[in-house]
Design a protein around this motif. Structure first.
Motif, PDB file in Angstrom:
ATOM      1  N   ILE A  89       0.835  -1.198   0.000  1.00 50.44           N
ATOM      2  CA  ILE A  89       0.000   0.000   0.000  1.00 50.44           C
ATOM      3  C   ILE A  89       0.875   1.254   0.000  1.00 50.44           C
ATOM      4  CG2 ILE A  89      -1.659   1.343   1.353  1.00 50.44           C
ATOM      5  CD1 ILE A  89      -2.889  -1.322   2.245  1.00 50.44           C
ATOM      6  N   ALA A  90       1.941   1.252   0.777  1.00 47.39           N
ATOM      7  CA  ALA A  90       2.834   2.416   0.838  1.00 47.39           C
ATOM      8  C   ALA A  90       3.502   2.699  -0.498  1.00 47.39           C
ATOM      9  CB  ALA A  90       3.899   2.190   1.909  1.00 47.39           C
ATOM     10  N   ASP A  91       3.716   1.643  -1.284  1.00 49.01           N
ATOM     11  CA  ASP A  91       4.402   1.786  -2.576  1.00 49.01           C
ATOM     12  C   ASP A  91       3.460   2.036  -3.748  1.00 49.01           C
ATOM     13  OD1 ASP A  91       6.835   1.251  -1.331  1.00 49.01           O
ATOM     14  OD2 ASP A  91       6.612  -0.916  -1.614  1.00 49.01           O
ATOM     15  N   THR A  92       2.141   1.937  -3.507  1.00 45.96           N
ATOM     16  CA  THR A  92       1.170   1.946  -4.606  1.00 45.96           C
ATOM     17  C   THR A  92       0.441   3.270  -4.690  1.00 45.96           C
ATOM     18  OG1 THR A  92       0.858  -0.452  -4.361  1.00 45.96           O
ATOM     19  CG2 THR A  92      -0.813   0.750  -5.592  1.00 45.96           C
ATOM     20  N   THR A  94      -2.118   6.019  -6.852  1.00 47.53           N
ATOM     21  CA  THR A  94      -3.374   5.889  -7.592  1.00 47.53           C
ATOM     22  C   THR A  94      -3.122   5.513  -9.042  1.00 47.53           C
ATOM     23  OG1 THR A  94      -4.431   7.522  -6.167  1.00 47.53           O
ATOM     24  CG2 THR A  94      -5.494   7.081  -8.268  1.00 47.53           C
ATOM     25  N   LYS A  95      -2.091   6.077  -9.640  1.00 48.72           N
ATOM     26  CA  LYS A  95      -1.796   5.776 -11.048  1.00 48.72           C
ATOM     27  C   LYS A  95      -1.453   4.298 -11.241  1.00 48.72           C
ATOM     28  CE  LYS A  95       3.100   7.180 -10.838  1.00 48.72           C
ATOM     29  NZ  LYS A  95       3.632   5.816 -10.930  1.00 48.72           N
ATOM     30  N   ASP A  96      -0.836   3.696 -10.235  1.00 52.09           N
ATOM     31  CA  ASP A  96      -0.525   2.270 -10.316  1.00 52.09           C
ATOM     32  C   ASP A  96      -1.804   1.431 -10.315  1.00 52.09           C
ATOM     33  OD1 ASP A  96       2.281   2.784 -10.179  1.00 52.09           O
ATOM     34  OD2 ASP A  96       2.082   3.033  -8.012  1.00 52.09           O
ATOM     35  N   ILE A  97      -2.755   1.836  -9.505  1.00 50.78           N
ATOM     36  CA  ILE A  97      -4.042   1.135  -9.469  1.00 50.78           C
ATOM     37  C   ILE A  97      -4.780   1.323 -10.792  1.00 50.78           C
ATOM     38  CG2 ILE A  97      -6.292   1.019  -8.325  1.00 50.78           C
ATOM     39  CD1 ILE A  97      -4.883   1.906  -5.750  1.00 50.78           C
ATOM     40  N   LEU A  98      -4.739   2.537 -11.330  1.00 48.61           N
ATOM     41  CA  LEU A  98      -5.415   2.808 -12.607  1.00 48.61           C
ATOM     42  C   LEU A  98      -4.807   1.993 -13.743  1.00 48.61           C
ATOM     43  CD1 LEU A  98      -5.984   6.678 -12.399  1.00 48.61           C
ATOM     44  CD2 LEU A  98      -7.713   4.865 -12.238  1.00 48.61           C
ATOM     45  N   ASN A  99      -3.490   1.842 -13.741  1.00 46.18           N
ATOM     46  CA  ASN A  99      -2.841   1.025 -14.775  1.00 46.18           C
ATOM     47  C   ASN A  99      -3.300  -0.422 -14.699  1.00 46.18           C
ATOM     48  OD1 ASN A  99      -1.372   3.149 -15.875  1.00 46.18           O
ATOM     49  ND2 ASN A  99       0.425   2.789 -14.588  1.00 46.18           N
ATOM     50  N   LEU A 136      -9.306 -12.860  -4.661  1.00 44.54           N
ATOM     51  CA  LEU A 136     -10.391 -13.595  -4.018  1.00 44.54           C
ATOM     52  C   LEU A 136     -10.142 -13.794  -2.529  1.00 44.54           C
ATOM     53  CD1 LEU A 136     -13.053 -15.192  -4.630  1.00 44.54           C
ATOM     54  CD2 LEU A 136     -11.609 -17.223  -4.905  1.00 44.54           C
ATOM     55  N   GLU A 137      -8.884 -14.025  -2.156  1.00 42.32           N
ATOM     56  CA  GLU A 137      -8.522 -14.296  -0.774  1.00 42.32           C
ATOM     57  C   GLU A 137      -7.509 -13.241  -0.322  1.00 42.32           C
ATOM     58  OE1 GLU A 137      -7.382 -18.391  -0.236  1.00 42.32           O
ATOM     59  OE2 GLU A 137      -8.694 -19.036  -1.870  1.00 42.32           O
ATOM     60  N   THR A 138      -7.958 -12.366   0.569  1.00 37.80           N
ATOM     61  CA  THR A 138      -7.192 -11.171   0.924  1.00 37.80           C
ATOM     62  C   THR A 138      -5.770 -11.474   1.380  1.00 37.80           C
ATOM     63  OG1 THR A 138      -9.251 -10.117   1.623  1.00 37.80           O
ATOM     64  CG2 THR A 138      -7.215  -9.081   2.336  1.00 37.80           C
ATOM     65  N   GLN A 139      -5.581 -12.551   2.116  1.00 33.49           N
ATOM     66  CA  GLN A 139      -4.261 -12.832   2.674  1.00 33.49           C
ATOM     67  C   GLN A 139      -3.213 -13.074   1.598  1.00 33.49           C
ATOM     68  OE1 GLN A 139      -6.922 -14.777   2.883  1.00 33.49           O
ATOM     69  NE2 GLN A 139      -6.447 -16.962   3.051  1.00 33.49           N
ATOM     70  N   TYR A 140      -3.655 -13.465   0.410  1.00 32.78           N
ATOM     71  CA  TYR A 140      -2.706 -13.701  -0.673  1.00 32.78           C
ATOM     72  C   TYR A 140      -2.393 -12.421  -1.455  1.00 32.78           C
ATOM     73  CZ  TYR A 140      -3.256 -18.694   0.069  1.00 32.78           C
ATOM     74  OH  TYR A 140      -3.249 -19.951   0.626  1.00 32.78           O
ATOM     75  N   GLY A 141      -3.087 -11.340  -1.134  1.00 34.44           N
ATOM     76  CA  GLY A 141      -2.897 -10.091  -1.853  1.00 34.44           C
ATOM     77  C   GLY A 141      -1.893  -9.143  -1.233  1.00 34.44           C
ATOM     78  N   ALA A 142      -1.335  -9.511  -0.094  1.00 32.66           N
ATOM     79  CA  ALA A 142      -0.350  -8.638   0.565  1.00 32.66           C
ATOM     80  C   ALA A 142       0.848  -8.419  -0.347  1.00 32.66           C
ATOM     81  CB  ALA A 142       0.092  -9.254   1.884  1.00 32.66           C
ATOM     82  N   GLY A 143       1.213  -7.161  -0.520  1.00 32.27           N
ATOM     83  CA  GLY A 143       2.335  -6.841  -1.395  1.00 32.27           C
ATOM     84  C   GLY A 143       1.976  -6.778  -2.858  1.00 32.27           C
ATOM     85  N   MET A 144       0.682  -6.950  -3.165  1.00 33.00           N
ATOM     86  CA  MET A 144       0.192  -6.885  -4.552  1.00 33.00           C
ATOM     87  C   MET A 144      -1.051  -5.999  -4.592  1.00 33.00           C
ATOM     88  SD  MET A 144       0.231 -10.961  -5.364  1.00 33.00           S
ATOM     89  CE  MET A 144       1.478 -12.050  -4.666  1.00 33.00           C
ATOM     90  N   SER A 148      -4.329  -6.996  -6.630  1.00 30.39           N
ATOM     91  CA  SER A 148      -5.378  -7.596  -5.817  1.00 30.39           C
ATOM     92  C   SER A 148      -6.685  -6.817  -5.913  1.00 30.39           C
ATOM     93  CB  SER A 148      -4.913  -7.668  -4.360  1.00 30.39           C
ATOM     94  OG  SER A 148      -5.929  -8.154  -3.522  1.00 30.39           O
ATOM     95  N   LEU A 149      -6.592  -5.497  -5.822  1.00 34.16           N
ATOM     96  CA  LEU A 149      -7.795  -4.669  -5.881  1.00 34.16           C
ATOM     97  C   LEU A 149      -8.519  -4.812  -7.215  1.00 34.16           C
ATOM     98  CD1 LEU A 149      -6.564  -1.364  -4.180  1.00 34.16           C
ATOM     99  CD2 LEU A 149      -8.320  -2.928  -3.303  1.00 34.16           C
TER     100      LEU A 149
END
Length: 229
Positions: A89-92, A94-99, A136-144, A148-149
């Protein structure tokens, strides 16, 4: 002859899906991006290549309309295009999410929306989104975070489509692989146990099964293809 659209026909999963549906007698319309013309692996009259910018809503809609006019029906669509990036989250930004949104959601929604409308009109069809375990499973989305979103949006889209499709012979399916056994993933994780990963061919076989009469009564499926990963 039944028809299926496969987006990302040159990708590892897209190739496997295309080959499976060709082998089962389908007419396959496979998309790729400009510069990827020519697919020697699919030297058959049951494959048609379409060069489409799936991030463009109008272009995607025209592509689907062309297929409807030519083949009259769309029996299935398998949407495999997407992208991946790491980032807490600290590294991400808004533009990264939009991409990632453009790669993972828009490329799917821009095709799925007109395809779904046609399937509802013809009262028949199977639509497949390519999800991801981190979505689908939040715990696997850490660092992504961005990945993930944006993949999680496909979960909700699948649910919304199935809600609208109640009473029709139309289903939206979410295929959720763990790690797919690809040359790229093997190179990135050379010390991993490759035998525990999901093979593209196995995923393709499962997707095809959900298009058969044997699976016709299944509704609202989330198809977890984790193998032993």
């Amino acid at each position: 002859m039944k028809t299926v659209i496969v987006t990302g026909a040159l990708g590892n999963l897209g190739k496997a899906v295309t080959k499976k549906f060709i082998a089962e007698g389908y007419m396959v319309i496979g998309t790729s991006i400009p510069g990827e013309e020519g697919i020697p692996d699919f030297s058959t009259d049951r494959f048609e290549q379409a060069i489409v910018d799936l991030m463009n809503e109008d272009t995607s809609a025209r592509f689907v309309d062309t297929i409807i006019k030519k083949y009259k029906t769309i029996d299935a669509a398998v949407l495999t295009v997407g992208g991946f990036t790491m980032g807490t989250i600290a590294d991400t930004a808004t533009k990264d999410i939009l991409n990632q949104y453009k790669l993972n959601f828009e490329t799917a929604y821009n095709v799925a929306r007109p395809v779904f409308a046609q399937m509802m009109k013809q009262n028949n069809g199977r639509l497949f989104f390519t999800g991801a375990r981190p979505g689908l499973e939040t715990q696997y989305g850490a660092g992504m975070t961005a990945y993930s979103l944006t993949k999680s949006l496909l979960v909700r889209l699948t649910e919304l489509m199935n809600f609208e499709a109640k009473g029709h012979n139309v289903t939206a399916n979410l295929v959720v692989p763990s790690i797919i056994d690809t040359p790229q993933n093997r190179k990135a994780m050379p010390k991993a146990d490759f035998s525990s990963w999901a093979k593209p061919e196995d995923i393709a076989n499962i997707i095809y099964y959900y298009c058969t009469e044997a699976a016709s009564a299944i509704r609202e499926p989330i198809i977890k293809v984790y193998n032993n990963a």
